[in-house]
Design a protein around this motif. Sequence first.
Motif, PDB file in Angstrom:
ATOM      1  N   GLN A 129      -8.542 -16.505   0.062  1.00 14.66           N
ATOM      2  CA  GLN A 129      -7.143 -16.881   0.172  1.00 14.66           C
ATOM      3  C   GLN A 129      -6.400 -16.251  -0.994  1.00 14.66           C
ATOM      4  O   GLN A 129      -6.735 -16.506  -2.155  1.00 14.66           O
ATOM      5  N   MET A 130      -5.419 -15.431  -0.677  1.00 20.17           N
ATOM      6  CA  MET A 130      -4.688 -14.698  -1.709  1.00 20.17           C
ATOM      7  C   MET A 130      -3.235 -15.150  -1.689  1.00 20.17           C
ATOM      8  O   MET A 130      -2.532 -14.957  -0.679  1.00 20.17           O
ATOM      9  N   ASN A 131      -2.804 -15.755  -2.782  1.00 18.11           N
ATOM     10  CA  ASN A 131      -1.442 -16.274  -2.896  1.00 18.11           C
ATOM     11  C   ASN A 131      -0.687 -15.530  -3.989  1.00 18.11           C
ATOM     12  O   ASN A 131      -1.291 -14.902  -4.863  1.00 18.11           O
ATOM     13  N   ASN A 132       0.623 -15.615  -3.913  1.00 15.76           N
ATOM     14  CA  ASN A 132       1.488 -14.984  -4.919  1.00 15.76           C
ATOM     15  C   ASN A 132       1.061 -13.531  -5.156  1.00 15.76           C
ATOM     16  O   ASN A 132       0.851 -13.103  -6.290  1.00 15.76           O
ATOM     17  N   LEU A 133       0.961 -12.807  -4.087  1.00 17.56           N
ATOM     18  CA  LEU A 133       0.477 -11.429  -4.168  1.00 17.56           C
ATOM     19  C   LEU A 133       1.430 -10.543  -4.937  1.00 17.56           C
ATOM     20  O   LEU A 133       2.664 -10.711  -4.884  1.00 17.56           O
ATOM     21  N   LYS A 134       0.851  -9.585  -5.643  1.00 20.24           N
ATOM     22  CA  LYS A 134       1.607  -8.645  -6.460  1.00 20.24           C
ATOM     23  C   LYS A 134       1.307  -7.232  -5.981  1.00 20.24           C
ATOM     24  O   LYS A 134       0.282  -6.982  -5.332  1.00 20.24           O
ATOM     25  N   SER A 135       2.163  -6.313  -6.340  1.00 21.56           N
ATOM     26  CA  SER A 135       1.978  -4.928  -5.903  1.00 21.56           C
ATOM     27  C   SER A 135       0.637  -4.372  -6.384  1.00 21.56           C
ATOM     28  O   SER A 135       0.007  -3.567  -5.693  1.00 21.56           O
ATOM     29  N   GLU A 136       0.197  -4.826  -7.534  1.00 21.85           N
ATOM     30  CA  GLU A 136      -1.070  -4.323  -8.068  1.00 21.85           C
ATOM     31  C   GLU A 136      -2.294  -4.864  -7.314  1.00 21.85           C
ATOM     32  O   GLU A 136      -3.423  -4.468  -7.600  1.00 21.85           O
ATOM     33  N   ASP A 137      -2.083  -5.773  -6.385  1.00 18.82           N
ATOM     34  CA  ASP A 137      -3.174  -6.248  -5.534  1.00 18.82           C
ATOM     35  C   ASP A 137      -3.420  -5.304  -4.348  1.00 18.82           C
ATOM     36  O   ASP A 137      -4.375  -5.488  -3.593  1.00 18.82           O
ATOM     37  N   THR A 138      -2.573  -4.322  -4.198  1.00 19.98           N
ATOM     38  CA  THR A 138      -2.715  -3.376  -3.097  1.00 19.98           C
ATOM     39  C   THR A 138      -4.029  -2.619  -3.195  1.00 19.98           C
ATOM     40  O   THR A 138      -4.419  -2.180  -4.279  1.00 19.98           O
ATOM     41  N   GLY A 139      -4.690  -2.471  -2.052  1.00 19.24           N
ATOM     42  CA  GLY A 139      -5.931  -1.715  -2.021  1.00 19.24           C
ATOM     43  C   GLY A 139      -6.722  -2.029  -0.763  1.00 19.24           C
ATOM     44  O   GLY A 139      -6.283  -2.824   0.076  1.00 19.24           O
ATOM     45  N   ILE A 140      -7.856  -1.409  -0.669  1.00 22.29           N
ATOM     46  CA  ILE A 140      -8.784  -1.734   0.414  1.00 22.29           C
ATOM     47  C   ILE A 140      -9.732  -2.803  -0.109  1.00 22.29           C
ATOM     48  O   ILE A 140     -10.344  -2.629  -1.167  1.00 22.29           O
TER      49      ILE A 140
ATOM     50  N   GLY B  82     -19.125  -4.447   4.206  1.00 21.36           N
ATOM     51  CA  GLY B  82     -18.292  -4.257   5.373  1.00 21.36           C
ATOM     52  C   GLY B  82     -17.523  -2.952   5.264  1.00 21.36           C
ATOM     53  O   GLY B  82     -17.656  -2.217   4.278  1.00 21.36           O
ATOM     54  N   GLN B  83     -16.691  -2.682   6.258  1.00 26.73           N
ATOM     55  CA  GLN B  83     -15.934  -1.431   6.318  1.00 26.73           C
ATOM     56  C   GLN B  83     -14.623  -1.496   5.552  1.00 26.73           C
ATOM     57  O   GLN B  83     -14.014  -0.462   5.285  1.00 26.73           O
ATOM     58  N   GLY B  84     -14.190  -2.683   5.211  1.00 29.11           N
ATOM     59  CA  GLY B  84     -12.972  -2.829   4.432  1.00 29.11           C
ATOM     60  C   GLY B  84     -11.757  -3.147   5.280  1.00 29.11           C
ATOM     61  O   GLY B  84     -11.705  -2.830   6.474  1.00 29.11           O
ATOM     62  N   THR B  85     -10.770  -3.786   4.638  1.00 30.49           N
ATOM     63  CA  THR B  85      -9.498  -4.078   5.280  1.00 30.49           C
ATOM     64  C   THR B  85      -8.387  -3.773   4.288  1.00 30.49           C
ATOM     65  O   THR B  85      -8.499  -4.093   3.102  1.00 30.49           O
ATOM     66  N   GLN B  86      -7.325  -3.148   4.782  1.00 31.43           N
ATOM     67  CA  GLN B  86      -6.249  -2.700   3.897  1.00 31.43           C
ATOM     68  C   GLN B  86      -5.290  -3.849   3.602  1.00 31.43           C
ATOM     69  O   GLN B  86      -4.830  -4.542   4.522  1.00 31.43           O
ATOM     70  N   VAL B  87      -4.978  -4.006   2.324  1.00 33.17           N
ATOM     71  CA  VAL B  87      -3.951  -4.955   1.880  1.00 33.17           C
ATOM     72  C   VAL B  87      -2.874  -4.162   1.154  1.00 33.17           C
ATOM     73  O   VAL B  87      -3.174  -3.432   0.206  1.00 33.17           O
ATOM     74  N   THR B  88      -1.654  -4.285   1.626  1.00 28.02           N
ATOM     75  CA  THR B  88      -0.532  -3.592   1.000  1.00 28.02           C
ATOM     76  C   THR B  88       0.527  -4.621   0.638  1.00 28.02           C
ATOM     77  O   THR B  88       1.005  -5.360   1.501  1.00 28.02           O
TER      78      THR B  88
END
Length: 124
Positions: free
Chosen positions: A82-93, A115-121
């Motif tokens: 669970q990812m809350n208060n996301l920031k731009s620096e959290d961007t990645g696979i 796993g193969q990964g999932t993109q978070v932007t």
Amino acid sequence: QLQLVESGGGLVQPGGSLRLSCAASRFSLDYYAVGWFRQAPGKEREGVSCISTGNGTTNYVDSVKGRFIISRDNGKNTVSLQMNNLKSEDTGIYYCAADWRTLSCNQLDEYAYWGQGTQVTVSS
């Protein structure tokens, strides 16, 4: 062989939330240490959060403490982030990984199953 599939990534604005899931097939995740790792563009892969077997000890990289929560859902054979208060620096696979040994998040090269990964932007 343990197979892992991540889901839940996407595009979110800063301050928003996402919930990533790591689903396992063929074997129960109960017996595996599981970690979430991420790789930002141009950077090395890093450990974000890990959870042990047994008492389920958790740990987090400093940059996500207080914002991310890792948990097991044994009934669904998944581990969620669970990812809350996301920031731009959290961007990645974001990748989940598992191993039957007791490994820390810093030992990412030791994890046997990925796993193969999932993109978070995170962007406005």
